[in-house]
Scaffold this motif. Structure first.
Motif, PDB file in Angstrom:
ATOM      1  N   GLY A 148       0.727  -1.266   0.019  1.00  0.00           N
ATOM      2  CA  GLY A 148      -0.082   0.108  -0.009  1.00  0.00           C
ATOM      3  C   GLY A 148       0.749   1.192   0.023  1.00  0.00           C
ATOM      4  N   ALA A 149       0.027   2.465   0.434  1.00  0.00           N
ATOM      5  CA  ALA A 149       0.746   3.941   0.186  1.00  0.00           C
ATOM      6  C   ALA A 149       1.457   3.992   1.337  1.00  0.00           C
ATOM      7  CB  ALA A 149      -0.313   4.816  -0.227  1.00  0.00           C
ATOM      8  N   MET A 150       2.618   3.497   1.894  1.00  0.00           N
ATOM      9  CA  MET A 150       3.398   3.926   2.873  1.00  0.00           C
ATOM     10  C   MET A 150       4.661   3.174   2.619  1.00  0.00           C
ATOM     11  SD  MET A 150       1.710   2.312   6.367  1.00  0.00           S
ATOM     12  CE  MET A 150       1.245   0.433   6.471  1.00  0.00           C
ATOM     13  N   PHE A 151       5.887   3.723   3.339  1.00  0.00           N
ATOM     14  CA  PHE A 151       7.018   3.012   2.927  1.00  0.00           C
ATOM     15  C   PHE A 151       7.675   2.403   4.421  1.00  0.00           C
ATOM     16  CE2 PHE A 151      11.821   3.168   3.720  1.00  0.00           C
ATOM     17  CZ  PHE A 151      12.087   2.413   2.500  1.00  0.00           C
ATOM     18  N   LYS A 152       7.752   1.482   4.871  1.00  0.00           N
ATOM     19  CA  LYS A 152       8.720   0.852   5.976  1.00  0.00           C
ATOM     20  C   LYS A 152       9.607  -0.241   5.540  1.00  0.00           C
ATOM     21  CE  LYS A 152       6.038   2.763   9.289  1.00  0.00           C
ATOM     22  NZ  LYS A 152       6.711   3.775  10.215  1.00  0.00           N
ATOM     23  N   MET A 153      10.769  -0.184   6.340  1.00  0.00           N
ATOM     24  CA  MET A 153      11.821  -1.101   6.043  1.00  0.00           C
ATOM     25  C   MET A 153      12.273  -1.367   7.339  1.00  0.00           C
ATOM     26  SD  MET A 153      14.955  -0.302   3.680  1.00  0.00           S
ATOM     27  CE  MET A 153      16.386  -1.618   3.455  1.00  0.00           C
ATOM     28  N   LYS A 154      12.492  -2.585   7.908  1.00  0.00           N
ATOM     29  CA  LYS A 154      12.929  -2.876   9.148  1.00  0.00           C
ATOM     30  C   LYS A 154      14.327  -2.596   9.479  1.00  0.00           C
ATOM     31  CE  LYS A 154      12.660  -6.692  12.625  1.00  0.00           C
ATOM     32  NZ  LYS A 154      12.292  -7.989  12.902  1.00  0.00           N
ATOM     33  N   ASP A 155      15.219  -3.004   8.389  1.00  0.00           N
ATOM     34  CA  ASP A 155      16.446  -2.643   8.810  1.00  0.00           C
ATOM     35  C   ASP A 155      17.052  -1.338   7.521  1.00  0.00           C
ATOM     36  OD1 ASP A 155      17.224  -4.666  10.581  1.00  0.00           O
ATOM     37  OD2 ASP A 155      16.990  -6.169   8.908  1.00  0.00           O
ATOM     38  N   ASP A 156      16.433  -0.374   7.941  1.00  0.00           N
ATOM     39  CA  ASP A 156      16.414   0.787   7.025  1.00  0.00           C
ATOM     40  C   ASP A 156      17.896   1.471   7.407  1.00  0.00           C
ATOM     41  OD1 ASP A 156      16.483   3.554   6.070  1.00  0.00           O
ATOM     42  OD2 ASP A 156      14.418   3.557   6.167  1.00  0.00           O
ATOM     43  N   PRO A 157      19.015   1.405   6.482  1.00  0.00           N
ATOM     44  CA  PRO A 157      20.187   1.976   6.755  1.00  0.00           C
ATOM     45  C   PRO A 157      20.467   3.272   7.116  1.00  0.00           C
ATOM     46  CG  PRO A 157      19.687   1.633   4.308  1.00  0.00           C
ATOM     47  CD  PRO A 157      18.759   1.125   5.061  1.00  0.00           C
ATOM     48  N   ARG A 158      19.282   4.212   6.812  1.00  0.00           N
ATOM     49  CA  ARG A 158      19.287   5.479   7.411  1.00  0.00           C
ATOM     50  C   ARG A 158      19.127   5.889   8.748  1.00  0.00           C
ATOM     51  NH1 ARG A 158      14.532   7.862   4.032  1.00  0.00           N
ATOM     52  NH2 ARG A 158      13.463   6.056   5.093  1.00  0.00           N
TER      53      ARG A 158
END
Length: 224
Positions: free
Chosen positions: A106-116
């Motif tokens: 869907g219309a959202m961004f999630k990343m468990k191990d986001d390098p930022r």
């Protein structure tokens, strides 16, 4: 439907239209609770604000302590939402290269191990401490203590007319989605939980969600 605190799968009913609980007595009581809660929170947690600010600066001296971002509120009105910065200073510039790694639908961004995300950022996101500056948004009236999370304009651009019903009420610092599984749930399930809250919201319901949020801050759930 999943109950607050549950990670059960949410039943999707995308053909239903939501009826907003906008009784005047409730709205007045909710605003009074918002103002009192935000003031008490800002005063009582001022020591925590100072510690988090120092830790953020120690890890990344060049970046700001606070992060502000345009979000979409009630009836599509845009405003600046404030958070403690939990990512590297150029996080927004790096987002485009990570969009293909999105881990939720869907219309959202999630990343468990986001390098930022920084080391301090990982902790304050896990405990939801990064959200505390939004108490200022609550005082201003852009947000409420409880309500649907305010989306980004690029997310709203992908919304269907059904999804846009999330914008019928003032967005919140916490809500039914956050205490019902958060990142364990997909976009459609988040929308259904938000619409369930909009239909059933009351002062008692708000208080229950606030207490569940405090519990999650002490014993973190799936936030990242």
């Amino acid at each position: 439907m999943a109950k607050p605190g549950s990670t059960a799968t949410v039943e999707i009913k995308r053909h239903h239209r939501v009826v907003v609980n906008d009784k005047k007595g409730y709205l007045i009581a909710k605003r009074i609770m918002d103002i009192c809660g935000a003031l008490i929170g800002l005063i009582c947690l001022s020591w925590l604000f100072l510690i988090v600010a120092l830790l953020i600066k120690l890890e990344d001296p060049k970046g700001p302590v606070f992060f502000k971002q345009v979000r979409v509120g009630k009836d599509g009105k845009e405003f600046y939402m404030y958070k403690f910065r939990s990512m590297v200073a150029n996080a927004e510039e790096l987002l485009e290269s990570l969009l293909h790694l999105n881990e939720v639908s869907g219309a959202m961004f999630k990343m468990k191990d986001d390098p930022r995300i920084t080391k301090v950022g990982k902790f304050i996101r896990k405990t939801s401490i990064d959200e505390l500056p939004q108490l200022w948004n609550v005082l201003k009236g852009d947000m409420s203590l409880v309500g649907p999370r305010p989306p980004l304009p690029r997310e709203v651009a992908q919304y269907t007319e059904y999804d846009k019903q999330r914008l019928l009420v003032t967005p919140g610092c916490t809500g039914l989605w956050q205490v019902s599984g958060r990142n364990d749930l997909g976009f459609d399930e988040m929308v259904e939980l938000d619409l369930k809250y909009i239909r059933e919201r009351s002062l008692l319901y708000d208080i229950k969600i606030i207490f569940k949020t405090i519990k999650i801050m002490i014993r973190p759930n799936s936030a990242y």
